[in-house]
Motif scaffolding. Structure first.
Motif, PDB file in Angstrom:
ATOM      1  N   ALA A 163       0.801  -1.103   0.125  1.00  0.00           N
ATOM      2  CA  ALA A 163       0.060  -0.082  -0.112  1.00  0.00           C
ATOM      3  C   ALA A 163       0.766   1.199   0.015  1.00  0.00           C
ATOM      4  O   ALA A 163       0.548   2.127  -0.551  1.00  0.00           O
ATOM      5  N   ILE A 164       1.914   1.239   0.920  1.00  0.00           N
ATOM      6  CA  ILE A 164       2.922   2.330   0.790  1.00  0.00           C
ATOM      7  C   ILE A 164       3.725   2.584  -0.605  1.00  0.00           C
ATOM      8  O   ILE A 164       3.629   3.642  -1.033  1.00  0.00           O
ATOM      9  N   ASP A 165       4.009   1.323  -1.052  1.00  0.00           N
ATOM     10  CA  ASP A 165       4.648   1.491  -2.212  1.00  0.00           C
ATOM     11  C   ASP A 165       3.697   1.872  -3.348  1.00  0.00           C
ATOM     12  O   ASP A 165       4.371   2.803  -4.085  1.00  0.00           O
ATOM     13  N   LEU A 166       2.656   1.567  -3.296  1.00  0.00           N
ATOM     14  CA  LEU A 166       1.519   1.878  -4.599  1.00  0.00           C
ATOM     15  C   LEU A 166       0.886   3.197  -4.105  1.00  0.00           C
ATOM     16  O   LEU A 166       0.000   3.859  -4.934  1.00  0.00           O
ATOM     17  N   HIS A 167       0.972   3.850  -2.705  1.00  0.00           N
ATOM     18  CA  HIS A 167       0.459   4.852  -2.646  1.00  0.00           C
ATOM     19  C   HIS A 167      -1.192   4.673  -2.719  1.00  0.00           C
ATOM     20  O   HIS A 167      -1.844   5.549  -3.114  1.00  0.00           O
ATOM     21  N   ASP A 168      -1.605   3.625  -1.982  1.00  0.00           N
ATOM     22  CA  ASP A 168      -3.053   3.254  -2.131  1.00  0.00           C
ATOM     23  C   ASP A 168      -3.828   3.300  -1.075  1.00  0.00           C
ATOM     24  O   ASP A 168      -3.308   2.409  -0.073  1.00  0.00           O
ATOM     25  N   LYS A 169      -4.633   4.158  -0.565  1.00  0.00           N
ATOM     26  CA  LYS A 169      -5.193   4.409   0.731  1.00  0.00           C
ATOM     27  C   LYS A 169      -6.320   3.324   1.079  1.00  0.00           C
ATOM     28  O   LYS A 169      -6.324   2.997   2.143  1.00  0.00           O
ATOM     29  N   GLY A 170      -6.972   2.934  -0.199  1.00  0.00           N
ATOM     30  CA  GLY A 170      -7.854   1.758   0.037  1.00  0.00           C
ATOM     31  C   GLY A 170      -7.213   0.528   0.572  1.00  0.00           C
ATOM     32  O   GLY A 170      -7.660  -0.229   1.507  1.00  0.00           O
ATOM     33  N   LEU A 171      -6.012   0.101  -0.068  1.00  0.00           N
ATOM     34  CA  LEU A 171      -5.254  -0.983   0.404  1.00  0.00           C
ATOM     35  C   LEU A 171      -4.974  -0.629   1.750  1.00  0.00           C
ATOM     36  O   LEU A 171      -4.708  -1.799   2.433  1.00  0.00           O
ATOM     37  N   TYR A 172      -4.048   0.386   2.068  1.00  0.00           N
ATOM     38  CA  TYR A 172      -3.742   0.885   3.155  1.00  0.00           C
ATOM     39  C   TYR A 172      -4.852   0.502   4.414  1.00  0.00           C
ATOM     40  O   TYR A 172      -4.418   0.081   5.450  1.00  0.00           O
ATOM     41  N   ALA A 173      -5.796   1.060   4.235  1.00  0.00           N
ATOM     42  CA  ALA A 173      -6.885   0.941   5.157  1.00  0.00           C
ATOM     43  C   ALA A 173      -7.228  -0.611   5.535  1.00  0.00           C
ATOM     44  O   ALA A 173      -7.370  -0.995   6.654  1.00  0.00           O
ATOM     45  N   ARG A 235      -0.886  14.067   1.229  1.00  0.00           N
ATOM     46  CA  ARG A 235      -0.238  13.971   2.708  1.00  0.00           C
ATOM     47  C   ARG A 235       0.360  12.579   2.501  1.00  0.00           C
ATOM     48  O   ARG A 235      -0.124  11.671   1.747  1.00  0.00           O
ATOM     49  N   GLU A 236       1.633  12.078   3.217  1.00  0.00           N
ATOM     50  CA  GLU A 236       2.268  11.112   3.189  1.00  0.00           C
ATOM     51  C   GLU A 236       1.235   9.969   3.746  1.00  0.00           C
ATOM     52  O   GLU A 236       0.465  10.330   4.847  1.00  0.00           O
ATOM     53  N   LEU A 237       1.283   8.803   3.240  1.00  0.00           N
ATOM     54  CA  LEU A 237       0.346   7.746   3.391  1.00  0.00           C
ATOM     55  C   LEU A 237       0.745   7.225   4.932  1.00  0.00           C
ATOM     56  O   LEU A 237       1.851   6.866   5.285  1.00  0.00           O
ATOM     57  N   GLY A 238      -0.446   7.105   5.562  1.00  0.00           N
ATOM     58  CA  GLY A 238      -0.378   6.988   7.288  1.00  0.00           C
ATOM     59  C   GLY A 238       0.113   7.759   7.970  1.00  0.00           C
ATOM     60  O   GLY A 238       0.744   7.677   9.158  1.00  0.00           O
ATOM     61  N   SER A 240       0.091  12.551   8.890  1.00  0.00           N
ATOM     62  CA  SER A 240      -0.622  13.809   8.801  1.00  0.00           C
ATOM     63  C   SER A 240       0.434  14.845   7.919  1.00  0.00           C
ATOM     64  O   SER A 240       0.042  15.870   7.584  1.00  0.00           O
ATOM     65  N   ARG A 241       1.606  14.331   7.858  1.00  0.00           N
ATOM     66  CA  ARG A 241       2.720  15.243   7.181  1.00  0.00           C
ATOM     67  C   ARG A 241       2.158  15.529   5.730  1.00  0.00           C
ATOM     68  O   ARG A 241       2.164  14.795   5.046  1.00  0.00           O
ATOM     69  N   VAL A 242       2.486  16.906   5.035  1.00  0.00           N
ATOM     70  CA  VAL A 242       2.065  17.124   3.915  1.00  0.00           C
ATOM     71  C   VAL A 242       3.182  16.377   3.025  1.00  0.00           C
ATOM     72  O   VAL A 242       4.724  16.373   3.231  1.00  0.00           O
ATOM     73  N   ASP A 243       2.879  15.839   1.891  1.00  0.00           N
ATOM     74  CA  ASP A 243       3.710  15.313   1.069  1.00  0.00           C
ATOM     75  C   ASP A 243       4.820  16.241   0.272  1.00  0.00           C
ATOM     76  O   ASP A 243       4.343  17.310   0.024  1.00  0.00           O
ATOM     77  N   PRO A 244       5.945  16.064   0.450  1.00  0.00           N
ATOM     78  CA  PRO A 244       7.109  16.960  -0.052  1.00  0.00           C
ATOM     79  C   PRO A 244       7.053  17.237  -1.524  1.00  0.00           C
ATOM     80  O   PRO A 244       8.021  18.265  -2.025  1.00  0.00           O
ATOM     81  N   LEU A 245       6.371  16.485  -2.322  1.00  0.00           N
ATOM     82  CA  LEU A 245       6.469  16.588  -3.661  1.00  0.00           C
ATOM     83  C   LEU A 245       6.153  18.032  -4.305  1.00  0.00           C
ATOM     84  O   LEU A 245       6.758  18.696  -5.141  1.00  0.00           O
ATOM     85  N   GLY A 246       4.805  18.723  -3.787  1.00  0.00           N
ATOM     86  CA  GLY A 246       4.726  20.021  -4.122  1.00  0.00           C
ATOM     87  C   GLY A 246       5.792  21.014  -3.866  1.00  0.00           C
ATOM     88  O   GLY A 246       6.004  21.745  -4.891  1.00  0.00           O
ATOM     89  N   GLY A 247       6.556  20.970  -2.785  1.00  0.00           N
ATOM     90  CA  GLY A 247       7.694  21.664  -2.466  1.00  0.00           C
ATOM     91  C   GLY A 247       8.980  21.357  -3.354  1.00  0.00           C
ATOM     92  O   GLY A 247       9.614  22.406  -4.082  1.00  0.00           O
ATOM     93  N   ARG A 248       9.051  20.195  -3.987  1.00  0.00           N
ATOM     94  CA  ARG A 248      10.235  19.899  -4.833  1.00  0.00           C
ATOM     95  C   ARG A 248       9.894  20.491  -6.195  1.00  0.00           C
ATOM     96  O   ARG A 248      10.872  20.710  -6.698  1.00  0.00           O
ATOM     97  N   ILE A 249       8.559  20.005  -6.623  1.00  0.00           N
ATOM     98  CA  ILE A 249       8.239  20.880  -7.967  1.00  0.00           C
ATOM     99  C   ILE A 249       8.564  22.244  -7.872  1.00  0.00           C
ATOM    100  O   ILE A 249       9.184  22.735  -8.858  1.00  0.00           O
ATOM    101  N   ARG A 250       8.177  23.108  -6.912  1.00  0.00           N
ATOM    102  CA  ARG A 250       8.294  24.486  -6.801  1.00  0.00           C
ATOM    103  C   ARG A 250       9.510  24.756  -6.986  1.00  0.00           C
ATOM    104  O   ARG A 250      10.099  25.756  -7.845  1.00  0.00           O
ATOM    105  N   ASP A 251      10.689  24.045  -6.076  1.00  0.00           N
ATOM    106  CA  ASP A 251      12.013  24.295  -6.206  1.00  0.00           C
ATOM    107  C   ASP A 251      12.637  24.128  -7.700  1.00  0.00           C
ATOM    108  O   ASP A 251      13.490  24.834  -7.943  1.00  0.00           O
ATOM    109  N   ARG A 252      12.183  22.995  -8.352  1.00  0.00           N
ATOM    110  CA  ARG A 252      12.601  22.675  -9.647  1.00  0.00           C
ATOM    111  C   ARG A 252      12.440  23.899 -10.528  1.00  0.00           C
ATOM    112  O   ARG A 252      13.140  24.064 -11.341  1.00  0.00           O
TER     113      ARG A 252
END
Length: 327
Positions: A163-173, A235-238, A240-252
């Motif tokens: 679930a973490i590898d696939l970023h799948d919340k249904g599977l994680y639940a 947010r990161e799976l499992g 409450s931390r915001v996923d850092p991808l948005g910040g990485r894209i803006r930096d790029r």
């Protein structure tokens, strides 16, 4: 330049596609095993409230793997004129359906247990010393409950890693329900043994514990699913931390020589992400269209989850107002 074609949900990297196929096999196995648990508990069903509670819980536990299997098929359907954005939010809908079912089941079990305690309803299973020991009707019940505890072991903990590898919340639940199944089965065994020892109220206390645990998981998943549907920042799976991808894209983007500023919006679409970036190009930027196309391709290569990402050139004032949050 050819028009931009977004990725399709089935366009997963090879290793992610293999992980998804493995997750599907595991969920099919989980579904079959849970059906066998329902059958075993139904065969042993008596008037013990804890057993009825665990049987109902096992029945509703069929929904998460079934929803995951259906969602994996639906999300790969091609877009239509009626649904031009495709069906890749099927995973979020499946996640929401499972969360609603769990929450409703938890509330029902709490109601039944509290009502039984209030009216002092005694289960009719009988005590161990009221009849020959081997004839006590609680033994088949305990055997069925013990079998229900084996299912999380057979299904394994690999679902959570997948679930973490696939970023799948249904599977994680569904994976997190393994612990809930252990607690619920253990509480039901305690309740049945309590009846055997003459502690009639232990049955309803066990039901309260089962209902509270199911409601806790259901409410947490329901909150997450609703936030996803109203486009909360990913947010990161499992966590409450915001996923850092948005910040990485803006930096790029802001490191590009022709960009003075940028604002990024991302949202979750099932296990995938879509987004848009408002970029402020310098006034003298040559070949702006080509620059945008190159930057978009570079960003989509950053993360396999990016199903579709668009770049929109705007003025500096429009970029500042594009989004109120830092990312």
């Amino acid at each position: 330049m050819t028009p931009h074609q977004p990725r399709t949900p089935s366009s997963l990297p090879a290793h992610k596609h293999r992980a998804l196929q493995r997750a599907l096999r595991i969920e099919w196995l989980t579904l079959i095993l849970r059906i066998s648990v329902v059958a075993a508990l139904y065969a042993a069903l008596g008037t013990a409230q804890a057993l009825t509670a665990i049987w109902l819980k096992s029945l509703w536990a069929l929904l998460p793997p079934l929803a995951f299997i259906v969602a994996c098929r639906v999300e790969n359907l091609r877009p239509t004129p009626r649904f031009p954005y495709g069906f890749y939010r099927a995973g979020t809908i499946a996640f929401l359906s499972g969360a609603l079912a769990l929450s409703a089941m938890g509330l029902y079990l709490l109601y039944v247990a509290l009502r039984g305690l209030i009216v002092l309803k005694h289960p009719a299973l009988g005590t161990l010393w009221s009849q020959p020991l081997l004839d006590w009707p609680g033994w088949p019940v305990l055997a069925a409950l013990a079998y229900s505890l084996l299912v999380p072991i057979i299904a394994g903990r690999s679902r959570q890693r997948l679930a973490i590898d696939l970023h799948d919340k249904g599977l994680y639940a569904d994976a997190t329900m393994g612990r809930a199944s252990w607690l619920a089965g253990g509480a039901a065994i305690v309740g049945v043994l309590g009846i055997g020892l003459g502690l009639w109220w232990a049955d309803f206390i066990a039901t309260l514990a089962i209902g509270a645990d199911i409601l806790r998981h259901g409410a947490r998943h329901l909150y997450t699913a609703v936030c996803d549907l109203i486009d909360e920042v990913p947010r990161e799976l499992g966590s409450s931390r915001v996923d850092p991808l948005g910040g990485r894209i803006r930096d790029r983007l802001t490191r590009l020589a022709w960009v003075s500023d940028a604002r990024v919006r991302l949202r979750e679409e099932g296990r995938r992400l879509t987004g848009i970036a408002f970029v402020c190009p310098h006034a003298d930027t040559p070949s702006l269209v080509a620059q945008l196309a190159e930057a978009r391709a570079d960003i989509e290569a950053m993360d396999w989850r990016l199903l579709d990402f668009e770049l929109v050139p705007v003025t500096s004032a429009r970029c500042a107002d594009a989004i109120r949050t830092p990312r």
